[in-house]
Scaffold this active site. Structure first.
Site, PDB file in Angstrom:
ATOM      1  N   GLU A 191     -56.712  23.829 114.478  1.00 33.43           N
ATOM      2  CA  GLU A 191     -58.039  24.180 115.059  1.00 33.43           C
ATOM      3  C   GLU A 191     -58.065  25.615 115.583  1.00 33.43           C
ATOM      4  O   GLU A 191     -59.136  26.221 115.497  1.00 33.43           O
ATOM      5  CB  GLU A 191     -58.373  23.173 116.168  1.00 33.43           C
ATOM      6  CG  GLU A 191     -58.651  21.776 115.653  1.00 33.43           C
ATOM      7  CD  GLU A 191     -57.407  21.066 115.109  1.00 33.43           C
ATOM      8  OE1 GLU A 191     -56.300  21.370 115.592  1.00 33.43           O
ATOM      9  OE2 GLU A 191     -57.562  20.240 114.202  1.00 33.43           O
ATOM     10  N   ASP A 243     -51.826  20.474 109.754  1.00 39.62           N
ATOM     11  CA  ASP A 243     -52.309  19.812 110.974  1.00 39.62           C
ATOM     12  C   ASP A 243     -52.411  20.831 112.105  1.00 39.62           C
ATOM     13  O   ASP A 243     -51.933  21.963 111.975  1.00 39.62           O
ATOM     14  CB  ASP A 243     -51.301  18.698 111.329  1.00 39.62           C
ATOM     15  CG  ASP A 243     -51.794  17.793 112.446  1.00 39.62           C
ATOM     16  OD1 ASP A 243     -53.017  17.682 112.657  1.00 39.62           O
ATOM     17  OD2 ASP A 243     -50.929  17.185 113.130  1.00 39.62           O
ATOM     18  N   ASP A 246     -57.641  12.062 114.150  1.00 35.32           N
ATOM     19  CA  ASP A 246     -57.093  10.916 114.877  1.00 35.32           C
ATOM     20  C   ASP A 246     -58.150   9.896 115.251  1.00 35.32           C
ATOM     21  O   ASP A 246     -58.649   9.849 116.381  1.00 35.32           O
ATOM     22  CB  ASP A 246     -56.370  11.410 116.132  1.00 35.32           C
ATOM     23  CG  ASP A 246     -55.180  12.271 115.766  1.00 35.32           C
ATOM     24  OD1 ASP A 246     -54.803  12.274 114.563  1.00 35.32           O
ATOM     25  OD2 ASP A 246     -54.641  12.945 116.651  1.00 35.32           O
TER      26      ASP A 246
HETATM   27  O1  MIG Z   1     -50.456  16.017 118.320  1.00 33.10           O
HETATM   28  O2  MIG Z   1     -47.996  15.171 113.641  1.00 33.10           O
HETATM   29  O3  MIG Z   1     -53.886  14.218 113.514  1.00 33.10           O
HETATM   30  O4  MIG Z   1     -52.237  12.652 111.903  1.00 33.10           O
HETATM   31  O5  MIG Z   1     -49.651  12.142 112.827  1.00 33.10           O
HETATM   32  C1  MIG Z   1     -50.456  15.101 117.262  1.00 33.10           C
HETATM   33  C2  MIG Z   1     -48.338  14.125 114.483  1.00 33.10           C
HETATM   34  C3  MIG Z   1     -50.099  15.792 116.004  1.00 33.10           C
HETATM   35  C4  MIG Z   1     -52.006  14.879 114.826  1.00 33.10           C
HETATM   36  C5  MIG Z   1     -52.493  14.400 113.489  1.00 33.10           C
HETATM   37  C6  MIG Z   1     -51.791  13.129 113.141  1.00 33.10           C
HETATM   38  C7  MIG Z   1     -50.297  13.351 113.112  1.00 33.10           C
HETATM   39  C8  MIG Z   1     -49.841  13.876 114.469  1.00 33.10           C
HETATM   40  N1  MIG Z   1     -50.559  15.099 114.802  1.00 33.10           N
END
Ligand code: MIG
Length: 781
Positions: A408, A405, A479
């Site tokens: 980017e 996650d 998200d």
């Molecule tokens: O700033 O890890 O897209 O699926 O639950 C949020 C917490 C960070 C973004 C991800 C989401 C995840 C969440 N993350």
């Protein structure tokens, strides 16, 4: 002012045609007779592709001919004319124009307020195309349709849209006004008069695609910097374009079988007790499930590769208990490493200089979940080796997959500054060049680490990526929000991801942000059951969203569709096998299979799951019936009623809350499985094929694939493959042929469950077979 000038001369070197223009040398490479690369070293002399690895070299026949004012290259499939100013026309071998550079005036519309154009609004102070460092515009023909571009908002057909590729985590609800999301896939498919071609613009700086938004006379692609490096990929079938693109950038590899099961996630299952409670609920309620996720709160203060031992006292013990119940656990990993001199990952990375630096050579810091953090330089292969080794920490605890996650990369202060530096194996690059491929290399490192550690096919889910990341990771669309709008938008988004090489994709079922309603989840699970990645997930602070979290009806509908999913796992696995070979996505728009039927070109709310299943889900609250378009050329069997419909027609299907309209191509075969609570729970002794007959004469072919479902032994021939031919006229004739028999399975029988038999005789491999009362025929293997 043109950057190229007059065409002077050319030289042929292997498959390369080097062309000298007055002001600039360019090269045209014949990759295959139907794939041509156009390359101009504006930025660097070498190609700098992160997407194309180990490109196979073909021996190609082609001719080059220079006349007074242009150069002609002819392959067996294409004719390419190159004029002064590097203007290019591409024709098929009969001389029909496929794709012509735009020769007219550059004329972007201006907004009345402020008198600025779209490109100017993006910071390109332009009054001619030359202000874009890299820019190619093509003439818009009548009746053009556009697809691909990976994960973009809006409709299936990208005509009139303008998009930017710059991996972005924008937490506001994604709408059509968003021109960028987490992923950058600069690959566009175009169809005109049922003929398709693709353009892969392999540039990982910030790029732009404009499909006639700026001016309907032309469409263009452009970049802030880098080389011009693009491929023209001829069809004429979309299928061939996707195949060609995945030949260049790679296909989704065969996954482990369990990854096709239902997956349950939440931000966050807060401790071991809660995770066990979730697991027990699935088993007690008889709702199949293979995978549970741990989101960021399992870590010790968000330090990656650690566990919070207060919440998870004995991670290996817990995961072992879950494994015994048939659950796999996937944990999240973020790129940001907490600055903490007591923390070995940080210490290790710092000592070895593994983190990105600012322009003065000092380790760059920003704020993310762990607080002040540093960012591994994944563009450096030594850093990747280190990150790969770190996967062992998770695998040793029994973790089965990794969820990447925030890559980017995102920070709490927006994107990193342009001049953060990455080593990039000795060719230092700035963040603006590294940004769009940062996740790609994090995923590659993760893949290699898991593969080396486990010897099994790695399962990775990533949020950001670039073209080619499909070789290493599956994707989810980040998200979304629990709204009907987002359920609707997910369908064209996933279909275009599929066309862009990312055939193993999914959305957060039920929606991530905001509270889902019971009805929304009921309808969303009906879509999720057919998307390759089938994961329910929701955000911190939102209401519970597990299948049983609402009421009995919602639970029942979840169970019905999750069970349907498990029944279809062998079919889905066959699709995965096929996808690994030729890139054909699991979820795809109708036009992928029915390109000659123009009615399919803009269908946003129906999709194909492989060649044989058409899904027309309900994506509006309270909808009691919906119109379904069934494409022409085939007849279609209503999965629920077994009623037959002629293709090329619009029908009305009633849609009570537990019915998702599903149609099976008449005469086709679907490989299915008996019920199980998780993949591998039971060992079955027979293969089961459902055959959906129509009244019309038909002929179909189905390929079925089997292996151990987890290792790489299939690569050395340990797999079985079967071809099943079904022809229907007065009789039904089924022919089964074993194509490969390298895997020692436990199967003894093949069973055919025949729908709509209508008292026809069934002949299998030349034998008149006995049919049971419920139209089941079994043959020994
Ligand atoms: O700033 O890890 O897209 O699926 O639950 C949020 C917490 C960070 C973004 C991800 C989401 C995840 C969440 N993350």
């Amino acid at each position: 002012m043109n950057k190229y000038g007059k065409l002077i001369d050319y030289a042929i070197n292997d498959n390369d045609v080097k062309i000298k223009f007055e002001k600039q040398d360019v090269s045209i490479k014949i990759i295959k007779s139907d794939i041509i690369n156009f390359f101009v070293p504006f930025f660097r002399n070498e190609r700098n592709s992160k997407a194309v690895e180990n490109l196979k070299k073909y021996t190609i026949k082609f001719e080059v001919e220079k006349s007074n004012d242009f150069l002609k290259i002819k392959t067996e499939k294409l004719i390419i004319d190159i004029f002064d100013n590097f203007l290019v026309n591409i024709y098929d071998i009969e001389g029909n124009i496929l794709c012509a550079d735009y020769k007219g005036e550059y004329k972007p519309f201006k907004r009345r307020s402020g008198d600025f154009s779209l490109a100017e609004a993006e910071g390109h102070n332009i009054n001619s195309e030359n202000e874009y460092k890299v820019y190619v515009s093509k003439k818009m023909e009548d009746n053009m349709y556009f697809y691909g571009l990976g994960e973009k908002t809006g409709h299936l057909n990208k005509k009139s849209y303008h998009y930017v590729n710059w991996n972005t985590d924008n937490p506001s609800p994604h709408g059509e006004t968003f021109d960028r999301l987490y992923k950058s896939i600069p690959f566009l498919i175009s169809i005109k008069d049922t003929t398709a071609f693709g353009i892969f613009f392999d540039n990982h700086f910030k790029t732009y695609f404009d499909m006639g938004h700026d001016n309907k006379e032309y469409y263009y692609f452009a970049a802030d910097d880098g080389n011009l490096d693009y491929y023209f990929i001829y069809g004429p079938e979309v299928k061939k374009v996707v195949e060609g693109y995945t030949k260049l950038t790679g296909t989704v590899p065969l996954p482990q079988l369990w990854t096709l099961g239902y997956q349950q996630c939440r931000w966050s299952y807060e401790n071991d007790e809660r995770l066990m409670e979730i697991a027990n609920n699935f088993r007690e309620r008889g709702i199949p499930c293979d995978t549970l996720y741990l989101d960021i709160d399992y870590m010790d203060g968000y330090r990656v590769f650690t566990w919070d031992k207060n919440k998870f006292k004995d991670p290996s013990g817990l995961l072992k208990r879950l494994r015994d119940m048939g659950f796999k656990v996937v944990t999240i990993i973020d790129p940001g490493v907490k600055v903490d001199t007591e923390y070995n990952i940080y210490k290790d990375g710092l000592e070895n200089g593994y983190f990105a630096k600012d322009n003065e050579g000092i380790t760059y810091r920003n704020e993310v979940w762990p607080g002040t953090s540093v960012f591994p330089d994944f563009l450096n292969s030594n850093v990747r080796k280190w990150w790969a080794k770190n996967q062992k920490i998770m695998m040793d605890n029994g973790v089965s997959g990794i969820w990447n996650d925030m890559n980017e990369p995102a920070s709490f202060n927006g994107p990193l500054p342009d001049d953060v530096m990455f080593d990039n194996d000795g060719i230092p690059v700035m963040h603006k060049e590294a940004h769009n491929v940062y996740a790609h290399f994090m995923d590659k490192a993760t893949y290699e680490g898991i593969k080396c550690e486990t010897g099994k096919r790695p399962f990775i889910v990533t949020r950001a990526c670039y073209s080619g990341t499909q070789k290493y990771s599956t994707v989810w669309t980040g998200d979304n929000v629990s709204t009907w709008e987002h359920l609707r938008m997910s369908i064209p988004m996933l279909m275009n991801l599929g066309l862009s090489g990312f055939g193993f994709c999914g959305t957060d079922v039920g929606g991530f942000g905001h509270d889902a309603s019971a009805e929304l989840l009921q309808r969303w699970v009906q879509v999720g059951a057919f998307t390759p990645l089938f994961r329910n997930h929701s955000a911190m602070g939102t209401r519970d969203q597990e299948p049983w979290a609402f009421d009995e009806l919602t639970e029942e509908i979840n169970k019905k569709y999750i069970k349907l999913r498990y029944k279809l796992i062998p079919y889905l696995y066959d699709l995965m096998w096929n996808m690994s070979k030729n890139g054909a996505p699991v979820i795809r728009p109708l036009l992928f299979n029915y390109q000659n039927d123009k009615n399919t070109y803009e269908i946003n709310d129906e999709f194909m799951c492989g060649d044989n299943i058409l899904v027309a889900p309900v994506v509006e609250q309270g909808k009691k019936a919906r119109m379904v378009y069934l494409p022409s050329g085939d007849n279609w069997i209503d999965y629920w009623t077994k009623e037959e419909f002629k293709g090329g027609s619009y029908i009305i299907k009633e849609t009570p809350i537990d019915i998702c309209p599903i149609y099976i191509k008449a005469g086709s075969v679907i490989a299915t499985s008996e019920e199980q609570n998780y993949i591998g729970e039971k060992v079955y002794e027979k293969m089961i094929f459902e055959v959906f007959l129509g009244n019309k004469e038909s002929k179909s072919r189905y390929y079925h694939y089997l292996d151990d479902g987890e290792s790489f032994k299939y690569q050395i021939g340990e797999y079985n493959a079967y071809k099943i031919k079904v022809s229907v006229d007065d009789n039904v004739e089924i022919k089964v042929k074993t194509l490969e028999k390298g895997y020692n399975d436990k199967l003894r029988e093949m069973e055919f469950r025949i729908h709509n038999l209508n008292n026809k005789k069934v002949i299998i491999n030349g034998q008149n077979e006995k049919i049971s009362d419920n139209n089941i025929i079994t043959i020994n293997l």
